[in-house]
Design a protein around this motif. Structure first.
Motif, PDB file in Angstrom:
ATOM      1  N   VAL A  59       0.905  -1.328   0.110  1.00 31.15           N
ATOM      2  CA  VAL A  59       0.068   0.023   0.009  1.00 31.15           C
ATOM      3  C   VAL A  59       0.773   1.282   0.007  1.00 31.15           C
ATOM      4  O   VAL A  59       0.387   2.323  -0.133  1.00 31.15           O
ATOM      5  CB  VAL A  59      -1.149   0.026   1.392  1.00 31.15           C
ATOM      6  CG1 VAL A  59      -2.085  -0.855   0.796  1.00 31.15           C
ATOM      7  CG2 VAL A  59      -0.489  -0.171   2.647  1.00 31.15           C
ATOM      8  N   THR A  60       2.205   1.195   0.041  1.00 37.61           N
ATOM      9  CA  THR A  60       3.177   2.353   0.078  1.00 37.61           C
ATOM     10  C   THR A  60       3.249   2.687  -1.400  1.00 37.61           C
ATOM     11  O   THR A  60       3.815   3.656  -1.616  1.00 37.61           O
ATOM     12  CB  THR A  60       4.270   2.273   0.685  1.00 37.61           C
ATOM     13  OG1 THR A  60       5.094   1.218   0.006  1.00 37.61           O
ATOM     14  CG2 THR A  60       3.985   1.656   2.127  1.00 37.61           C
ATOM     15  N   VAL A  65      -1.608   0.322  -5.324  1.00 36.96           N
ATOM     16  CA  VAL A  65      -2.926   0.795  -4.782  1.00 36.96           C
ATOM     17  C   VAL A  65      -3.998   0.931  -5.915  1.00 36.96           C
ATOM     18  O   VAL A  65      -5.189   0.277  -5.753  1.00 36.96           O
ATOM     19  CB  VAL A  65      -2.598   1.671  -3.755  1.00 36.96           C
ATOM     20  CG1 VAL A  65      -4.187   2.524  -3.588  1.00 36.96           C
ATOM     21  CG2 VAL A  65      -1.740   1.532  -2.721  1.00 36.96           C
ATOM     22  N   SER A 113      -0.057   5.734   2.530  1.00 35.48           N
ATOM     23  CA  SER A 113      -0.934   4.671   1.867  1.00 35.48           C
ATOM     24  C   SER A 113      -2.496   4.824   2.040  1.00 35.48           C
ATOM     25  O   SER A 113      -3.354   4.784   1.105  1.00 35.48           O
ATOM     26  CB  SER A 113      -0.609   3.370   2.631  1.00 35.48           C
ATOM     27  OG  SER A 113      -1.190   3.476   4.104  1.00 35.48           O
TER      28      SER A 113
END
Ligand code: NDP
Length: 244
Positions: A59-60, A65, A113
């Motif tokens: 999610v970084t 994402v 995130s």
């Protein structure tokens, strides 16, 4: 059931609080896309049945994402619920012993995130004028926990992001909330020293650690259509530590 026909996305859903939230949403009829960076999430989703689907993503990374959020939406052409739960505490040391990387890593996982996921999800929720977003913050973001400066800063950022976004979409059917738990019994606690955990429990009037199921119960209500006239709020789950 409350979540029949709804699609939810839960980040960091392979274990701990995220898994409890996933199980709760599934038990009430949702299909749940579990986003986790650990490929073991595939096995977790299998054990949860056909209404659970694993999406391996870090999610970084915004491209990952965007792909994961798009895939969750494409599953049944809708995205109703997003729970930003993935998080790390980082190393528990005083500020003078922390490196640039300590700071950047925690901010990336815990705050950036949430920006990436909300940005991608809101774009898909806007056309239907409906959605529920729940961001898992922390009591650390309200009060600040010593030896957890990056974590406390990131979680305070999550609270600010939640309030700002909630106001942006308040008339568009999308409700955005933060949940601020105190100490909850999961593997995340193992990243902290025993002294830190003892110090945190000592601040809780109920004198105990909370459970992932207790977090899931609150999140499920915030994610449901029963929640209609509250947005941008921070809901405490702290055994009485925070009462404001
Ligand atoms: P856990 O460490 O048990 O689970 C966190 C999950 O997030 C893991 O599955 C982890 O995967 C995943 N994750 C971490 N980084 C990433 C990433 N970059 N991309 C995708 N997935 C990632 O944590 P908890 O269940 O205890 O905590 C969940 C949330 O609740 C966190 O945001 C935490 O800050 C918050 N919280 C927890 C409290 C507690 O006392 N436990 C108190 C207050 C708030 P992997 O296995 O790969 O690391």
């Amino acid at each position: 059931m409350r979540f029949d026909r709804k699609t939810a996305l839960v980040t960091g859903g392979a274990r701990g609080i995220g898994l409890a939230i996933t199980e709760r949403l599934l038990s009430e009829g949702a299909r749940v896309a579990i986003v986790d960076r650990d490929p073991s999430v595939e096995a977790v989703a299998k054990t949860l049945g056909p209404s659970a689907r694993a999406l391996v993503a870090d999610v970084t990374r915004s491209a990952e994402v965007d792909r994961a959020v798009g895939a969750a939406h494409a599953w049944a052409d809708r995205l109703d619920i997003v729970v930003n739960n993935a998080g790390i505490t980082g190393r528990s040391y005083p500020i003078w012993e922390l490196s640039d990387e300590d700071w950047q890593q925690v901010l990336a996982v815990d705050l950036t995130s949430v920006f990436y996921v909300c940005r991608a999800a809101v774009k898909l929720m806007l056309p239907r004028q409906a959605g529920r977003i729940v961001n898992i913050a922390s009591i650390a973001g309200k009060e600040g926990n010593p030896t957890l400066v990056p974590y406390s800063s990131a979680k305070a950022g999550v609270i600010g992001l939640t309030k700002a976004l909630a106001k942006e979409v308040a008339t568009r059917g999308i409700l955005v909330h933060a949940v601020a738990p105190a100490v909850i019994g999961t593997e995340l606690l193992q990243q902290m020293t025993k002294d830190t955990v003892d110090m945190l429990v000592a601040k809780i009037p109920m004198g105990r650690v909370g459970t992932p199921a207790e977090v899931a119960t609150l999140v499920a209500w915030l994610a449901s259509d029963e929640c209609t006239f509250t947005t941008g709020a921070v809901h405490d789950l702290s055994g009485g530590r925070a009462t404001y």
